[in-house]
Write a protein that holds these residues in place. Structure first.
Motif, PDB file in Angstrom:
ATOM      1  N   GLN A 279     -81.701 -28.343 -39.723  1.00  0.00           N
ATOM      2  CA  GLN A 279     -82.987 -28.779 -39.157  1.00  0.00           C
ATOM      3  C   GLN A 279     -83.610 -29.881 -40.006  1.00  0.00           C
ATOM      4  O   GLN A 279     -84.209 -30.825 -39.477  1.00  0.00           O
ATOM      5  N   ASN A 280     -83.475 -29.775 -41.322  1.00  0.00           N
ATOM      6  CA  ASN A 280     -84.044 -30.783 -42.199  1.00  0.00           C
ATOM      7  C   ASN A 280     -83.389 -32.145 -41.961  1.00  0.00           C
ATOM      8  O   ASN A 280     -84.069 -33.173 -41.872  1.00  0.00           O
ATOM      9  N   ILE A 281     -82.077 -32.163 -41.838  1.00  0.00           N
ATOM     10  CA  ILE A 281     -81.368 -33.418 -41.619  1.00  0.00           C
ATOM     11  C   ILE A 281     -81.676 -33.969 -40.233  1.00  0.00           C
ATOM     12  O   ILE A 281     -81.887 -35.178 -40.057  1.00  0.00           O
ATOM     13  N   LEU A 282     -81.741 -33.103 -39.231  1.00  0.00           N
ATOM     14  CA  LEU A 282     -82.108 -33.552 -37.885  1.00  0.00           C
ATOM     15  C   LEU A 282     -83.526 -34.119 -37.869  1.00  0.00           C
ATOM     16  O   LEU A 282     -83.809 -35.112 -37.180  1.00  0.00           O
ATOM     17  N   SER A 283     -84.428 -33.513 -38.636  1.00  0.00           N
ATOM     18  CA  SER A 283     -85.810 -34.007 -38.704  1.00  0.00           C
ATOM     19  C   SER A 283     -85.861 -35.406 -39.298  1.00  0.00           C
ATOM     20  O   SER A 283     -86.595 -36.273 -38.822  1.00  0.00           O
ATOM     21  N   LEU A 284     -85.062 -35.632 -40.344  1.00  0.00           N
ATOM     22  CA  LEU A 284     -85.020 -36.961 -40.955  1.00  0.00           C
ATOM     23  C   LEU A 284     -84.472 -37.998 -39.977  1.00  0.00           C
ATOM     24  O   LEU A 284     -84.934 -39.146 -39.945  1.00  0.00           O
ATOM     25  N   CYS A 285     -83.500 -37.587 -39.164  1.00  0.00           N
ATOM     26  CA  CYS A 285     -82.956 -38.505 -38.161  1.00  0.00           C
ATOM     27  C   CYS A 285     -84.002 -38.849 -37.104  1.00  0.00           C
ATOM     28  O   CYS A 285     -84.125 -40.005 -36.690  1.00  0.00           O
ATOM     29  N   ILE A 286     -84.768 -37.855 -36.660  1.00  0.00           N
ATOM     30  CA  ILE A 286     -85.827 -38.101 -35.681  1.00  0.00           C
ATOM     31  C   ILE A 286     -86.880 -39.031 -36.261  1.00  0.00           C
ATOM     32  O   ILE A 286     -87.349 -39.970 -35.606  1.00  0.00           O
ATOM     33  N   LYS A 287     -87.255 -38.789 -37.538  1.00  0.00           N
ATOM     34  CA  LYS A 287     -88.257 -39.647 -38.185  1.00  0.00           C
ATOM     35  C   LYS A 287     -87.786 -41.096 -38.225  1.00  0.00           C
ATOM     36  O   LYS A 287     -88.532 -42.018 -37.902  1.00  0.00           O
ATOM     37  N   GLU A 288     -86.526 -41.313 -38.608  1.00  0.00           N
ATOM     38  CA  GLU A 288     -85.984 -42.665 -38.694  1.00  0.00           C
ATOM     39  C   GLU A 288     -85.942 -43.324 -37.321  1.00  0.00           C
ATOM     40  O   GLU A 288     -86.292 -44.496 -37.158  1.00  0.00           O
ATOM     41  N   ALA A 289     -85.515 -42.554 -36.306  1.00  0.00           N
ATOM     42  CA  ALA A 289     -85.419 -43.112 -34.959  1.00  0.00           C
ATOM     43  C   ALA A 289     -86.795 -43.495 -34.419  1.00  0.00           C
ATOM     44  O   ALA A 289     -86.976 -44.570 -33.832  1.00  0.00           O
ATOM     45  N   VAL A 290     -87.774 -42.631 -34.603  1.00  0.00           N
ATOM     46  CA  VAL A 290     -89.131 -42.916 -34.113  1.00  0.00           C
ATOM     47  C   VAL A 290     -89.735 -44.098 -34.857  1.00  0.00           C
ATOM     48  O   VAL A 290     -90.410 -44.949 -34.258  1.00  0.00           O
ATOM     49  N   THR A 291     -89.491 -44.182 -36.160  1.00  0.00           N
ATOM     50  CA  THR A 291     -89.987 -45.326 -36.934  1.00  0.00           C
ATOM     51  C   THR A 291     -89.408 -46.636 -36.409  1.00  0.00           C
ATOM     52  O   THR A 291     -90.119 -47.636 -36.273  1.00  0.00           O
ATOM     53  N   ASN A 292     -88.113 -46.632 -36.095  1.00  0.00           N
ATOM     54  CA  ASN A 292     -87.485 -47.827 -35.532  1.00  0.00           C
ATOM     55  C   ASN A 292     -88.095 -48.204 -34.183  1.00  0.00           C
ATOM     56  O   ASN A 292     -88.289 -49.387 -33.882  1.00  0.00           O
ATOM     57  N   ILE A 293     -88.396 -47.196 -33.363  1.00  0.00           N
ATOM     58  CA  ILE A 293     -89.001 -47.465 -32.057  1.00  0.00           C
ATOM     59  C   ILE A 293     -90.367 -48.117 -32.223  1.00  0.00           C
ATOM     60  O   ILE A 293     -90.700 -49.103 -31.555  1.00  0.00           O
ATOM     61  N   VAL A 294     -91.173 -47.572 -33.140  1.00  0.00           N
ATOM     62  CA  VAL A 294     -92.522 -48.113 -33.358  1.00  0.00           C
ATOM     63  C   VAL A 294     -92.456 -49.538 -33.905  1.00  0.00           C
ATOM     64  O   VAL A 294     -93.219 -50.408 -33.481  1.00  0.00           O
ATOM     65  N   LYS A 295     -91.529 -49.785 -34.825  1.00  0.00           N
ATOM     66  CA  LYS A 295     -91.476 -51.090 -35.493  1.00  0.00           C
ATOM     67  C   LYS A 295     -90.814 -52.170 -34.646  1.00  0.00           C
ATOM     68  O   LYS A 295     -91.254 -53.319 -34.658  1.00  0.00           O
ATOM     69  N   HIS A 296     -89.736 -51.823 -33.925  1.00  0.00           N
ATOM     70  CA  HIS A 296     -88.879 -52.863 -33.368  1.00  0.00           C
ATOM     71  C   HIS A 296     -88.734 -52.874 -31.854  1.00  0.00           C
ATOM     72  O   HIS A 296     -88.345 -53.900 -31.297  1.00  0.00           O
ATOM     73  N   SER A 297     -89.019 -51.759 -31.179  1.00  0.00           N
ATOM     74  CA  SER A 297     -88.589 -51.667 -29.777  1.00  0.00           C
ATOM     75  C   SER A 297     -89.519 -52.363 -28.789  1.00  0.00           C
ATOM     76  O   SER A 297     -89.074 -52.856 -27.756  1.00  0.00           O
ATOM     77  N   GLY A 298     -90.831 -52.379 -29.077  1.00  0.00           N
ATOM     78  CA  GLY A 298     -91.786 -52.865 -28.088  1.00  0.00           C
ATOM     79  C   GLY A 298     -91.893 -51.938 -26.890  1.00  0.00           C
ATOM     80  O   GLY A 298     -92.325 -52.345 -25.807  1.00  0.00           O
ATOM     81  N   ALA A 299     -91.532 -50.677 -27.064  1.00  0.00           N
ATOM     82  CA  ALA A 299     -91.520 -49.720 -25.954  1.00  0.00           C
ATOM     83  C   ALA A 299     -92.905 -49.119 -25.742  1.00  0.00           C
ATOM     84  O   ALA A 299     -93.781 -49.199 -26.602  1.00  0.00           O
ATOM     85  N   ASP A 300     -93.096 -48.521 -24.561  1.00  0.00           N
ATOM     86  CA  ASP A 300     -94.314 -47.748 -24.299  1.00  0.00           C
ATOM     87  C   ASP A 300     -93.985 -46.303 -23.923  1.00  0.00           C
ATOM     88  O   ASP A 300     -94.860 -45.547 -23.532  1.00  0.00           O
TER      89      ASP A 300
END
Length: 386
Positions: A279-300
């Motif tokens: 769960q800890n490793i999966l949480s870190l993966c989710i954090k990284e993915a969400v950070t990338n979405i906020v910074k780079h994706s321009g998604a809504d």
């Protein structure tokens, strides 16, 4: 150079200062019985009083005391020379007296204010007719109490601010201490092991021609040592504070909400039966993915799917942003995204538990990240966990 934008009052006070300006109508009305130079002088005093009111929201220290003293003097002049009903302007000064954070300065300002209020109250009472003066008494009491109430409120706000700052400092100290602990543990547990591997690899290089059998034995010893080192790393990771997927989803929701990105979650975030390490490793993966979405994706919109089978856990993170040039990657793969330090770190964490990740274009547009890990990390007979 651009001119600094003029502001009547500091932004942090909102509309509060403007509300008090309404009460300046009363001294203006009290001037209507006068004419000529005395009327103009009265208007000038009200204008100067308004300036002191504005300045007291911006200044501090000796300048603050000077403006407050001038405001008290103006109240006294308007009350003595013009109308005793201008006595009620003392509420302006009573508010500002309470803003002193230093106790000695507060006592000094309050003493001057109290003398002014009592003196003006006595003079005004002498000028009023009938029972009009009686109504001054409760206002005198209120004016003398108000500075203590205002000071108490301001002190509480200051203490709350200092408490918040202390919490942030404590968080930073905890993070720093955790990093130092991990660094010490890695140095103590891995330093000797890596040194041993280095020495044995140098020995193999010399033995590979002279004594191949001995070189093979040393190579097998290096394998056993490296597996033991990997096991030590996993133990260190498992001893760290585990962040569950449910906790990370809550933080991800806050981050996405701040970036005005909607979040949809499908599946059971509790992940029953999944170890803390996974769960800890999966949480870190989710954090990284969400950070990338906020910074780079321009998604809504961000969709996170969580699913489990008998043998594996699967998490998908999809956005509807601009998308990027992507390459598939499995455990141990060498392909990288161009901006892929974060993704590389994700893959390295997943490799500890034999997990994998894949990046592909989304169903419509954007990016789809899929993370797969085994539900159970098994211990192999040679000591290497899977």
């Amino acid at each position: 150079m651009a001119l600094k934008q003029f502001r009547l009052f500091p932004r942090r006070f909102g509309y509060y200062p403007f509300i008090w300006l309404i009460y300046l109508v009363f001294p203006i009305l009290n001037l209507q019985g006068y004419s000529g130079y005395k009327l103009l002088g009265g208007y000038a005093l009200v204008v100067i009083f308004t300036v002191t009111y504005r300045q007291l929201y911006w200044t501090e220290g000796k300048a603050y005391s000077a403006w407050l003293g001038l405001q008290m003097l103006l109240i006294a002049v308007l009350c003595i020379v013009y109308s005793p009903f201008n006595f009620y302007m003392g509420f302006f000064a009573s508010n500002f007296v309470g803003w002193y954070s230093d106790l000695r300065r507060f006592k000094r300002a309050f003493a001057v204010f109290a003398v002014m209020v009592v003196g003006l109250a006595l003079l005004s009472f002498a000028k009023m007719y009938g029972t009009e003066g009686i109504f001054l008494f409760p206002f005198v009491v209120m004016m003398l109490i108000t500075p203590f109430g205002i000071r108490s409120i301001n002190r509480r706000r200051l203490l709350e601010k200092e408490l918040d700052q202390a919490h942030e400092v404590i968080k930073d100290m905890v993070k720093r201490e955790e990093r130092m602990r991990i660094a010490r543990d890695l140095h103590d547990t891995m330093g000797h092991t890596l040194s041993l591997i280095t020495l044995k690899s140098q020995l193999i290089e010399k033995l590979v021609v002279k004594n191949p059998e001995r070189a093979q034995a040393e190579a097998r010893e290096i394998q056993r040592t490296s597996r033991a080192a990997l096991r030590q790393v996993r133990e260190l990771v498992s001893e760290m504070r585990a962040v569950s997927v449910a906790e990370e989803l809550a933080e991800a929701g806050e981050m996405l909400r701040s970036a005005e990105i909607a979040l949809e979650v499908d599946g059971d975030a509790a992940l029953p039966g999944v170890s803390d390490l996974t769960q800890n490793i999966l949480s870190l993966c989710i954090k990284e993915a969400v950070t990338n979405i906020v910074k780079h994706s321009g998604a809504d919109l961000c969709r996170i799917g969580i699913g489990m089978t008998a043998g594996e856990v699967r998490i998908t993170v999809e956005d509807n942003g601009v998308g990027v040039g992507l390459l598939d990657r499995g455990t141990g793969g060498e392909a990288q995204r161009r901006d892929g330090n974060g993704m590389k770190g994700m893959a390295e964490r997943l490799a500890l538990i034999d997990g994998s990740l894949t990046l592909v274009p989304g169903t419509g547009r954007g990016t789809l990240l899929t993370v797969v890990t085994p539900r159970v990390v098994k211990e192999r007979k040679d000591g290497e966990t899977a």
